[in-house]
Structures are given as structure tokens and as C-alpha cells.
Design a protein around this motif. Structure first.
Motif, PDB file in Angstrom:
ATOM      1  N   LEU A 106     -14.109  33.398 -39.092  1.00 25.55           N
ATOM      2  CA  LEU A 106     -13.870  32.196 -39.889  1.00 25.55           C
ATOM      3  C   LEU A 106     -13.748  30.961 -38.989  1.00 25.55           C
ATOM      4  CD1 LEU A 106     -13.386  30.920 -42.666  1.00 25.55           C
ATOM      5  CD2 LEU A 106     -10.954  31.443 -42.367  1.00 25.55           C
ATOM      6  N   SER A 107     -13.008  31.078 -37.893  1.00 30.06           N
ATOM      7  CA  SER A 107     -12.892  29.964 -36.947  1.00 30.06           C
ATOM      8  C   SER A 107     -14.262  29.592 -36.396  1.00 30.06           C
ATOM      9  CB  SER A 107     -11.960  30.320 -35.788  1.00 30.06           C
ATOM     10  OG  SER A 107     -10.638  30.427 -36.230  1.00 30.06           O
ATOM     11  N   ASN A 108     -15.065  30.596 -36.093  1.00 31.49           N
ATOM     12  CA  ASN A 108     -16.408  30.356 -35.572  1.00 31.49           C
ATOM     13  C   ASN A 108     -17.273  29.662 -36.621  1.00 31.49           C
ATOM     14  OD1 ASN A 108     -18.366  30.900 -33.345  1.00 31.49           O
ATOM     15  ND2 ASN A 108     -19.400  31.983 -35.008  1.00 31.49           N
ATOM     16  N   GLN A 109     -17.167  30.126 -37.866  1.00 31.18           N
ATOM     17  CA  GLN A 109     -17.931  29.511 -38.949  1.00 31.18           C
ATOM     18  C   GLN A 109     -17.490  28.062 -39.165  1.00 31.18           C
ATOM     19  OE1 GLN A 109     -17.619  31.560 -42.680  1.00 31.18           O
ATOM     20  NE2 GLN A 109     -18.948  30.131 -43.747  1.00 31.18           N
ATOM     21  N   LYS A 117     -15.632  17.826 -35.720  1.00 34.83           N
ATOM     22  CA  LYS A 117     -14.187  17.783 -35.905  1.00 34.83           C
ATOM     23  C   LYS A 117     -13.428  18.797 -35.065  1.00 34.83           C
ATOM     24  CE  LYS A 117     -14.417  16.223 -40.666  1.00 34.83           C
ATOM     25  NZ  LYS A 117     -14.075  16.545 -42.032  1.00 34.83           N
ATOM     26  N   ASN A 118     -13.974  19.975 -34.867  1.00 36.04           N
ATOM     27  CA  ASN A 118     -13.220  21.100 -34.332  1.00 36.04           C
ATOM     28  C   ASN A 118     -12.480  20.796 -33.051  1.00 36.04           C
ATOM     29  OD1 ASN A 118     -12.463  23.574 -33.037  1.00 36.04           O
ATOM     30  ND2 ASN A 118     -13.798  24.635 -34.448  1.00 36.04           N
ATOM     31  N   HIS A 119     -13.157  20.364 -32.027  1.00 36.87           N
ATOM     32  CA  HIS A 119     -12.527  20.207 -30.729  1.00 36.87           C
ATOM     33  C   HIS A 119     -11.583  19.010 -30.669  1.00 36.87           C
ATOM     34  CE1 HIS A 119     -14.522  23.478 -28.728  1.00 36.87           C
ATOM     35  NE2 HIS A 119     -15.612  23.125 -29.356  1.00 36.87           N
ATOM     36  N   ILE A 120     -11.850  17.981 -31.410  1.00 41.01           N
ATOM     37  CA  ILE A 120     -11.014  16.790 -31.346  1.00 41.01           C
ATOM     38  C   ILE A 120      -9.728  16.968 -32.152  1.00 41.01           C
ATOM     39  CG2 ILE A 120     -10.900  14.340 -31.938  1.00 41.01           C
ATOM     40  CD1 ILE A 120     -13.968  14.322 -31.428  1.00 41.01           C
ATOM     41  N   ASP A 121      -9.848  17.459 -33.375  1.00 39.63           N
ATOM     42  CA  ASP A 121      -8.686  17.554 -34.253  1.00 39.63           C
ATOM     43  C   ASP A 121      -7.726  18.682 -33.893  1.00 39.63           C
ATOM     44  OD1 ASP A 121      -9.722  15.467 -35.624  1.00 39.63           O
ATOM     45  OD2 ASP A 121     -10.508  16.649 -37.285  1.00 39.63           O
ATOM     46  N   LYS A 122      -8.236  19.792 -33.378  1.00 39.45           N
ATOM     47  CA  LYS A 122      -7.384  20.955 -33.203  1.00 39.45           C
ATOM     48  C   LYS A 122      -7.216  21.386 -31.748  1.00 39.45           C
ATOM     49  CE  LYS A 122      -9.145  24.163 -35.634  1.00 39.45           C
ATOM     50  NZ  LYS A 122      -9.684  25.187 -36.489  1.00 39.45           N
ATOM     51  N   PHE A 123      -7.718  20.639 -30.795  1.00 35.19           N
ATOM     52  CA  PHE A 123      -7.683  21.067 -29.401  1.00 35.19           C
ATOM     53  C   PHE A 123      -6.251  21.222 -28.932  1.00 35.19           C
ATOM     54  CE2 PHE A 123      -7.835  20.245 -24.809  1.00 35.19           C
ATOM     55  CZ  PHE A 123      -8.563  21.356 -24.459  1.00 35.19           C
ATOM     56  N   GLY A 125      -5.394  22.477 -25.727  1.00 39.28           N
ATOM     57  CA  GLY A 125      -5.272  22.585 -24.283  1.00 39.28           C
ATOM     58  C   GLY A 125      -6.010  23.778 -23.721  1.00 39.28           C
ATOM     59  N   ILE A 126      -6.359  24.749 -24.551  1.00 35.20           N
ATOM     60  CA  ILE A 126      -7.119  25.905 -24.110  1.00 35.20           C
ATOM     61  C   ILE A 126      -8.244  26.149 -25.113  1.00 35.20           C
ATOM     62  CG2 ILE A 126      -7.095  28.371 -23.573  1.00 35.20           C
ATOM     63  CD1 ILE A 126      -4.115  28.166 -23.064  1.00 35.20           C
ATOM     64  N   LEU A 127      -9.438  26.322 -24.586  1.00 32.77           N
ATOM     65  CA  LEU A 127     -10.566  26.721 -25.427  1.00 32.77           C
ATOM     66  C   LEU A 127     -10.854  28.188 -25.154  1.00 32.77           C
ATOM     67  CD1 LEU A 127     -12.871  23.603 -25.017  1.00 32.77           C
ATOM     68  CD2 LEU A 127     -11.428  24.203 -26.958  1.00 32.77           C
ATOM     69  N   TYR A 128     -11.347  28.883 -26.169  1.00 30.35           N
ATOM     70  CA  TYR A 128     -11.546  30.331 -26.089  1.00 30.35           C
ATOM     71  C   TYR A 128     -12.972  30.686 -26.450  1.00 30.35           C
ATOM     72  CZ  TYR A 128      -6.466  30.291 -26.301  1.00 30.35           C
ATOM     73  OH  TYR A 128      -5.145  30.046 -26.045  1.00 30.35           O
ATOM     74  N   GLU A 129     -13.486  31.682 -25.774  1.00 31.84           N
ATOM     75  CA  GLU A 129     -14.733  32.312 -26.171  1.00 31.84           C
ATOM     76  C   GLU A 129     -14.418  33.797 -26.315  1.00 31.84           C
ATOM     77  OE1 GLU A 129     -19.423  32.506 -24.956  1.00 31.84           O
ATOM     78  OE2 GLU A 129     -18.069  31.304 -23.757  1.00 31.84           O
ATOM     79  N   ILE A 130     -14.781  34.371 -27.437  1.00 34.61           N
ATOM     80  CA  ILE A 130     -14.332  35.728 -27.761  1.00 34.61           C
ATOM     81  C   ILE A 130     -15.519  36.603 -28.135  1.00 34.61           C
ATOM     82  CG2 ILE A 130     -12.882  37.101 -29.311  1.00 34.61           C
ATOM     83  CD1 ILE A 130     -11.039  34.661 -29.488  1.00 34.61           C
ATOM     84  N   ASP A 131     -15.523  37.818 -27.574  1.00 32.54           N
ATOM     85  CA  ASP A 131     -16.512  38.843 -27.917  1.00 32.54           C
ATOM     86  C   ASP A 131     -15.752  40.053 -28.440  1.00 32.54           C
ATOM     87  OD1 ASP A 131     -18.702  37.336 -26.797  1.00 32.54           O
ATOM     88  OD2 ASP A 131     -17.949  37.909 -24.828  1.00 32.54           O
ATOM     89  N   ILE A 132     -16.265  40.639 -29.511  1.00 32.97           N
ATOM     90  CA  ILE A 132     -15.595  41.784 -30.137  1.00 32.97           C
ATOM     91  C   ILE A 132     -16.632  42.867 -30.416  1.00 32.97           C
ATOM     92  CG2 ILE A 132     -14.305  42.585 -32.159  1.00 32.97           C
ATOM     93  CD1 ILE A 132     -13.232  39.677 -32.407  1.00 32.97           C
ATOM     94  N   SER A 140     -19.953  37.724 -31.196  1.00 30.47           N
ATOM     95  CA  SER A 140     -19.594  36.755 -30.163  1.00 30.47           C
ATOM     96  C   SER A 140     -19.469  35.387 -30.796  1.00 30.47           C
ATOM     97  CB  SER A 140     -20.667  36.690 -29.072  1.00 30.47           C
ATOM     98  OG  SER A 140     -20.750  37.912 -28.397  1.00 30.47           O
ATOM     99  N   THR A 141     -18.481  34.634 -30.365  1.00 26.88           N
ATOM    100  CA  THR A 141     -18.352  33.270 -30.869  1.00 26.88           C
ATOM    101  C   THR A 141     -19.535  32.451 -30.375  1.00 26.88           C
ATOM    102  OG1 THR A 141     -16.932  32.686 -29.003  1.00 26.88           O
ATOM    103  CG2 THR A 141     -15.839  33.356 -31.041  1.00 26.88           C
ATOM    104  N   ASP A 142     -19.922  31.452 -31.163  1.00 28.00           N
ATOM    105  CA  ASP A 142     -21.081  30.635 -30.822  1.00 28.00           C
ATOM    106  C   ASP A 142     -20.788  29.635 -29.708  1.00 28.00           C
ATOM    107  OD1 ASP A 142     -22.839  31.771 -32.704  1.00 28.00           O
ATOM    108  OD2 ASP A 142     -21.906  30.598 -34.297  1.00 28.00           O
ATOM    109  N   ASN A 143     -19.545  29.286 -29.574  1.00 28.97           N
ATOM    110  CA  ASN A 143     -19.168  28.299 -28.575  1.00 28.97           C
ATOM    111  C   ASN A 143     -17.686  28.447 -28.304  1.00 28.97           C
ATOM    112  OD1 ASN A 143     -19.176  26.014 -26.912  1.00 28.97           O
ATOM    113  ND2 ASN A 143     -20.623  24.955 -28.236  1.00 28.97           N
ATOM    114  N   TYR A 144     -17.140  27.525 -27.539  1.00 33.60           N
ATOM    115  CA  TYR A 144     -15.716  27.541 -27.242  1.00 33.60           C
ATOM    116  C   TYR A 144     -14.945  27.100 -28.482  1.00 33.60           C
ATOM    117  CZ  TYR A 144     -17.665  27.527 -22.585  1.00 33.60           C
ATOM    118  OH  TYR A 144     -18.377  27.839 -21.468  1.00 33.60           O
ATOM    119  N   LEU A 145     -13.901  27.853 -28.813  1.00 33.09           N
ATOM    120  CA  LEU A 145     -13.112  27.566 -30.006  1.00 33.09           C
ATOM    121  C   LEU A 145     -11.694  27.186 -29.627  1.00 33.09           C
ATOM    122  CD1 LEU A 145     -14.027  30.681 -32.201  1.00 33.09           C
ATOM    123  CD2 LEU A 145     -15.095  28.427 -32.265  1.00 33.09           C
ATOM    124  N   SER A 146     -11.090  26.342 -30.434  1.00 33.65           N
ATOM    125  CA  SER A 146      -9.643  26.195 -30.401  1.00 33.65           C
ATOM    126  C   SER A 146      -9.150  27.040 -31.571  1.00 33.65           C
ATOM    127  CB  SER A 146      -9.222  24.729 -30.519  1.00 33.65           C
ATOM    128  OG  SER A 146      -9.810  24.123 -31.632  1.00 33.65           O
TER     129      SER A 146
END
Length: 183
Positions: A106-109, A117-123, A125-132, A140-146
């Protein structure tokens, strides 16, 4: 007497602790904190271990790409491998499950539909990339997520396990820094 023995044997088998299979097989979390080392946590729920290490550093270019800057002194984190106890496995299985996978999806979507909006509004201090990996299916996430608080709480559980098992002062300092962003 024979029936009593059979009843006792069946009840013993029925009451024995059954090992639950994890819902997810493997989770890799790459963390990119502001102003600190990037790192990686590999959680192998199927084989019951955690690996924690540094990621490679990227070279930074100026806007015109004519001058190359490199970090003067970069220390990497100490690699650790943790064989999980039954209590740690149980705690991680309850955190890293289908709910976690769906939350990350859902976060990735949300990221892919709200790119501006994603990186500016919710950043945070740490960005994540996740593979499951779940039953040979890879996400795999499409990009770095907060991430949202519920996702960060689950990552905090892994960080605490690493903190309890590391002897390295560099790792402890790093974990302290990361922990401030998780809570």
C-alpha cells in the motif's frame, strides 16, 4: 491398561508445541538515513537468522557533474549474523507477516500514485527500500519509501534484536541514531 497408554500417547502428541511456518520467507530492508551510513537488514524467517551490514556508498556529483566529491573518511558498520532464538522468531513472525507485506504494498502504491507528495510530506529522516519473498514470489518497492508508524514499529523490533546481539560500538552508535527516527 493398553487404552490408557494410547490415550496418554495421543494427548502427549496433541499437546506438543507445533512449529508454525512463517507467512513470509525473507525480508530485506535497506535503510538510507539522512547524514549517516546506509545499511541493510536481512531477515530470513525460514532459516531463522538476521544479517546486518553496511551498504556501499554512492558517489555524489555537483549539479553540473563537473566536479566529483567523495566522502573523506567512511567507516562501514560491522557485519553481524544473528541466529534467532525461539522467542525472537515468534516476535518477528508476528510482525513480518501478510499484514506487513500488504502495508508495504500500500505504501508503495501510494508512492507511485502520489509521486510529488510522498517524500516531502512524510519524510522522517530515513528512506527505505524493501524486498519481500513469500513462497517464491518476490515483491520489491519501486523506489525509496518513507514508512508509516505501524511499519516503523515492526522494523524497531528487528533493530532491538540487533542492538541486543551486537558487540560493536560502531553498530551501537548507529542503532541509537536510527532508533531516534523510529520512535
Amino acid at each position: 491398561m493398553r487404552y490408557l497408554f494410547i490415550i496418554f500417547f495421543i494427548s502427549l502428541i496433541a499437546c506438543s508445541k507445533k512449529e508454525l511456518k512463517p507467512e513470509l520467507d525473507y525480508v530485506r530492508i535497506e535503510m538510507f538515513p539522512s547524514f549517516y551510513y546506509p545499511s541493510e537488514i536481512q531477515i530470513d524467517l525460514k532459516n531463522k537468522f538476521i544479517k546486518f551490514s553496511s551498504l556501499q556508498y554512492l558517489t555524489v556529483y555537483e549539479n553540473q557533474c563537473d566536479t566529483l566529491f567523495e566522502y573523506d573518511k567512511i567507516e562501514s558498520l560491522d557485519f553481524i549474523n544473528i541466529d534467532l532464538t525461539e522467542d525472537e522468531i515468534e516476535a518477528l513472525n508476528s510482525s513480518f507477516n501478510n499484514d506487513f507485506l500488504n502495508s508495504i504494498k500500500l505504501s508503495n502504491q501510494n508512492y507511485t500514485t502520489n509521486l510529488d507528495k510522498n517524500h516531502i510530506d512524510k519524510f522522517d529522516g530515513i528512506l527505505y527500500e524493501i524486498d519481500i519473498i513469500k513462497q517464491k514470489q518476490i515483491f520489491s518497492t519501486d523506489n525509496y519509501l518513507s514508512l508509516e508508524k505501524n511499519e516503523l514499529d515492526k522494523i524497531a523490533k528487528v533493530i532491538n534484536i540487533i542492538k541486543e546481539n551486537t558487540k560493536s560500538e560502531k553498530n551501537k552508535e548507529y542503532i541509537e541514531y536510527i532508533s531516534r527516527s523510529l520512535y
